[in-house]
Design an enzyme around this catalytic site. Structure first.
Site, mmCIF file in Angstrom:
data_model
loop_
_atom_site.group_PDB
_atom_site.id
_atom_site.type_symbol
_atom_site.label_atom_id
_atom_site.label_comp_id
_atom_site.label_asym_id
_atom_site.label_seq_id
_atom_site.Cartn_x
_atom_site.Cartn_y
_atom_site.Cartn_z
ATOM 1 N N SER A 184 0.815 -1.203 0.000
ATOM 2 C CA SER A 184 0.000 0.000 0.000
ATOM 3 C C SER A 184 0.853 1.259 0.000
ATOM 4 C CB SER A 184 -0.926 -0.005 1.219
ATOM 5 O OG SER A 184 -0.164 0.213 2.384
ATOM 6 N N LYS A 185 0.166 2.369 -0.170
ATOM 7 C CA LYS A 185 0.792 3.677 -0.290
ATOM 8 C C LYS A 185 1.756 3.990 0.847
ATOM 9 C CE LYS A 185 -1.653 7.924 -0.575
ATOM 10 N NZ LYS A 185 -2.773 8.660 -1.155
ATOM 11 N N ARG A 186 1.361 3.650 2.050
ATOM 12 C CA ARG A 186 2.160 4.007 3.227
ATOM 13 C C ARG A 186 3.417 3.152 3.378
ATOM 14 N NH1 ARG A 186 0.778 8.948 5.061
ATOM 15 N NH2 ARG A 186 -1.351 9.226 4.340
ATOM 16 N N ASP A 187 3.385 1.965 2.801
ATOM 17 C CA ASP A 187 4.495 1.033 3.000
ATOM 18 C C ASP A 187 5.826 1.623 2.553
ATOM 19 O OD1 ASP A 187 2.995 -0.985 4.119
ATOM 20 O OD2 ASP A 187 2.394 -1.764 2.181
ATOM 21 N N PHE A 237 5.991 3.938 -5.701
ATOM 22 C CA PHE A 237 5.443 4.595 -6.876
ATOM 23 C C PHE A 237 6.524 4.780 -7.935
ATOM 24 C CE2 PHE A 237 2.878 6.303 -3.297
ATOM 25 C CZ PHE A 237 1.724 5.636 -3.619
#
Length: 528
Positions: free
Chosen positions: A285-288, A297
RNA sequence: GGCCCGUUCGUCUAGUCGGUUAGGACGCCAGGUUUUCAUCCUGGAAAUCAGGGGUUCGAAUCCCCUACGGGCUACCA
């Protein structure tokens, strides 16, 4: 040539083999502009791209922006830029258009209205008037009673406010008066849906486990399920290659193809395994990224709302070839021991039947190794074009010839792009500090005198290069009865500021006599 | 909870018709190269193939069960 893609051989009697060399292969990548694309999405795009190229087909980019609430400004642009950086090129998309334009679902709303009407007329869909609050109540109640989750299906739809329970006149008047409504699919009660997945083989789901999903929302726009099936049909998509999170709703999509009468041209499905967190479990996920210290990303993303910045592979110093290679191996392998591929090689060797079924964890260490492999095999010219802007950034200039010399000495030491500068700055500017730890380890009471004596002899060198310095060092250490290290290590500290870098003779030869001696003298006075 | 999918070294994976000393890569450890740090080279440890039952002369591979993990279960995609 006919090859079968299916892996579950027990069921092969029922499944017709698929022709590999099929005409007019068309695949699509269909992201939703709800934020930055993460590496899982990029990998899905990559597999679609490789498959399309391999098969001589077309790749379409379709923006699935039917959810107005989740729309994020800049996300579409981000997707375009990311994929472009990766070298994943489309044949038809929102920018260049194509024969099936528009490619943005928000611009196709009239089309979906036509098709939902067909479903309504055939009795495969129905109006429903239940409010969100009512549905929420049902869910809570079902949960409280321990009956599991509430499902809007053939059992419960008879209890709800919809065209199946209300009179025709009532339905008509409600619609006429502007009463909000959704349109739901009417799932058959007792049937097993067979789905042929190119990666997973045959998947069967009983319709009793499916719910009457909303196809058309009260805002006049379709949900994913309707829009996706309609567009894939209209855009003549032959293969749907997407993430595994779609597998549970694939039977619904099969049903839609059937209801529309499109079973004969239904695409082949291939549901890709997920990319998992490197530690523990679960979908990446984004926070990882921030938590684990590596990007998730492709390129940097600035959240327009929170202004938060998320790191990208590009900005961290990965080059596209390496990034692509990292991604392609997360779930696919060539079946040989080759690990490094150009995009052309990937296209030539890619096949869907070599995609695994289980999720894979992203390994940041191996990612760096891939980047190192590609970077260290780059030509001088390419490395020069990468190093030059870094010098500029640090306010330093040097001739291309000098930079090439430096590049030869450091190219094997580079993992990420910034390492180019990090491993070479001392060729351009003198050290500002001297590593204390190194100093305390190598500096002795006799060192300063030894270095000074060496400097004097070096000064008398008429030719100053790798070889002459080397000879001088050998003679000098022999004459003074000291080991190489006693001279070289302090020398390095004075020239570089620490215990790192290429060979001392190489550094000395590259720097030249004047700079070499200046650094020694300045260093000596700074250290004492 | 229900439904669906999955499970080979720490990680990515090879093993697709049953017979392999279960192979490779990253990482790790050791040695070598090097004046240093990296690189590089060589070697090593590392998977009782999730567990248990079958079928078979023989199973990582076929069947069943269990466990664990994951996904989905929105008028999100």
């Amino acid at each position: 040539m006919i090859k079968t893609y299916f892996r579950n051989l027990d069921s092969q009697k029922k499944i017709k083999p698929i022709r590999m060399k099929q005409e007019n292969i068309r695949v699509r990548f269909a992201p939703s502009p709800t934020g930055p694309l993460h590496i899982g999405g990029v990998r899905t795009a990559l597999y679609n791209y490789l498959f399309a190229r391999k098969m001589g087909g077309k790749l379409i980019l379709r923006i699935e922006d039917t959810d107005q609430n989740r729309f994020v400004p800049g996300a579409e642009q981000y997707i375009l830029e990311s994929l472009n950086w990766c070298g994943i090129l489309f044949d038809e998309d929102v920018v260049q258009g194509g024969p099936y334009a528009p490619y943005r679902q928000s611009e196709r709303s009239e089309i979906y209205k036509e098709y939902i009407r067909i479903l309504l007329e055939k009795g495969h869909a129905y109006y429903a008037f239940d409010t969100e609050a009512e549905l929420e109540l049902r869910r809570e109640k079902a949960k409280a009673e321990g009956r599991g989750a509430f499902q809007y299906d053939f059992r419960s739809r008879v209890l709800m406010q919809n065209a199946l329970t209300l009179s025709e006149a009532e339905v008509a008047s409600r619609i006429k008066s502007g009463h909000p409504y959704v349109i739901r699919i009417k799932i058959p009660e007792n049937e097993t849906i067979h789905l042929r997945d190119m990666i997973r083989g045959e998947v069967r789901v009983h319709t009793a486990n499916l719910d009457d999903k909303v196809l058309f929302k009260s805002d006049g726009l379709p949900t994913y399920h309707l829009a996706n099936v309609v567009d894939d049909y209209l855009m003549k998509i032959t293969h749907v290659i997407r993430g595994e999170e779609w597998l549970p709703s694939a039977p619904l999509h099969v049903l839609l193809y059937r209801f529309f009468g499109w079973e004969g041209v239904m695409p082949q499905f291939a549901h890709l395994p997920l990319i998992l967190k490197p530690d523990g479990n679960g979908k990446l996920s984004k926070r990882d990224g921030d938590r684990l210290g590596f990007p998730v990303f492709p390129i940097e993303w600035k959240d327009p709302k929170t202004k938060e910045i998320y790191a990208g592979f590009r900005e961290t110093g990965y080059i596209p070839e390496a990034f692509i290679n990292i991604l392609v191996h997360l779930g696919w392998n060539p079946g040989t021991e080759q690990e490094l591929f150009s995009m052309e090689e990937l296209i030539a060797q890619f096949s869907l039947n070599r995609i695994g079924k289980s999720g894979s964890k992203f390994d940041p260490e191996k990612a760096k190794w891939f980047n190192h492999q590609y970077l260290s095999h780059k030509t001088d010219d390419v490395l020069l074009s990468l190093l030059a802007p870094q010098l500029e950034q640090h306010g330093v200039s040097a001739s291309p010839e000098y930079m090439i010399k430096v590049i030869h000495l450091i190219k094997e030491r580079v993992n990420l792009l910034p390492d180019l500068w990090n491993n070479s700055w001392f060729f351009f500017i003198p050290p500002k500090t001297y590593n204390e730890q190194v100093k305390s380890k190598i500096w002795r009471s006799t060192t300063a005198g030894l270095i000074a004596a060496f400097a004097t002899e070096a000064e008398n060198l008429s030719e100053f290069n790798h070889d002459t310095v080397h000879t001088l060092v050998e003679n000098f250490t022999q004459k003074n009865q000291v080991k190489m290290g006693q001279l070289m290590n302090p020398l390095r500290l004075l020239i570089v500021g620490s215990n790192q870098g290429p060979g001392m003779m190489d550094i000395a030869g590259t720097l030249g006599k004047t700079e070499f001696l200046t650094r020694i003298r300045n260093g000596l006075s700074n250290l004492n």
